[in-house]
Design an enzyme around this catalytic site. Structure first.
Site, short mmCIF file in Angstrom:
data_model
loop_
_atom_site.label_atom_id
_atom_site.label_comp_id
_atom_site.label_asym_id
_atom_site.label_seq_id
_atom_site.Cartn_x
_atom_site.Cartn_y
_atom_site.Cartn_z
CB SER A 38 -0.95 -0.04 1.20
OG SER A 38 -1.95 0.95 1.10
CG ASP A 83 -7.35 -2.66 -2.75
OD1 ASP A 83 -8.02 -2.02 -1.92
OD2 ASP A 83 -6.12 -2.76 -2.70
CG HIS A 97 -5.90 -2.28 0.91
ND1 HIS A 97 -5.27 -1.87 -0.24
CD2 HIS A 97 -5.25 -1.66 1.93
CE1 HIS A 97 -4.30 -1.03 0.06
NE2 HIS A 97 -4.25 -0.90 1.37
#
Length: 225
Positions: free
Chosen positions: A111, A166, A198
């Protein structure tokens, strides 16, 4: 947090987001049922300082940099990004002083950590071995794109993975990032993982392990003995 091995010939940075380095290491170990560890590679899990984070209404959060919002259509928070690039450059330089060659260093993360790794490599350290970014994206007007438009050097290879469902960092953002970097001269792969949100997935981390070993093969250690 780092895992050290005797006479390492490579080094692998994992840059977490919204967690400590120790927390991300534990998460990876839970998904893989073992550490992401190698006999010939030193793995470092640095932890970002706690800072007020705008998407959380200014609450303190362990993140690498601030964002105006979680979106790819807004400016980057350059001040906080660049301050962390300076901090992480100190870590890189320390390893180089300890005998690690720059072209035996990989930078990457999950991320925001992946975004941080791309800024670090493509703006400041274009001579590292490679970059990986899991569930990550760059803003449409990223300074990385501006820097690469002026670049004439050979760039680090990018290994990118993204879940198709996601809900926080949209799949389309990651895909667009990959396509734009390719258009600017980056050799990049993009692996899609159906039904992945995610989060990290075992298959994804196994693909990453394979890529790491391709970029930092153990044979070099044997040759140097």
């Amino acid at each position: 947090m780092c895992v050290c091995w005797n006479k390492p010939v490579g080094i692998h940075f994992v840059l977490p987001t919204s967690d400590t380095g120790q927390g991300v290491r534990a998460w990876i170990k839970q998904v893989l049922s073992q550490d992401l560890a190698f006999q010939h590679i030193k793995v470092i899990y640095p932890t970002a300082p706690a800072r007020p984070y705008t998407p959380m209404k200014g609450a303190l959060s362990t993140v690498w940099f601030d964002r105006y919002k979680i979106s790819n259509d807004c400016p980057e928070h350059i001040e906080t990004i660049d301050s962390m690039c300076k901090l992480l450059t100190e870590l890189i330089n320390e390893e180089i002083k300890n005998g690690i060659q720059k072209d035996r260093i990989l930078l990457g993360g999950f991320s925001m950590g992946g975004c941080m790794a791309m800024h670090l490599a493509y703006r400041y350290h274009q001579d590292v071995a490679g970059v990986f970014a899991l569930s990550s994206f760059l803003n449409k007007t990223s300074l990385i794109y501006q820097a690469l438009r002026k670049n004439e050097s050979i760039l680090p290879e990018l290994f990118q993975c993204h879940g198709t469902v996601d809900e926080l960092v949209l799949y389309s953002w990651g895909e667009e990032t990959n396509k734009t970097l390719k258009s600017l001269g980056v050799t990049a792969s993009f692996l899609s993982f159906p039904n992945l949100y995610h989060e990290l997935k075992k298959d994804e981390l196994e693909e990453l392990r394979t890529w790491i070993l391709k970029k930092l093969p153990e044979e070099i250690m044997k040759t140097n003995k």
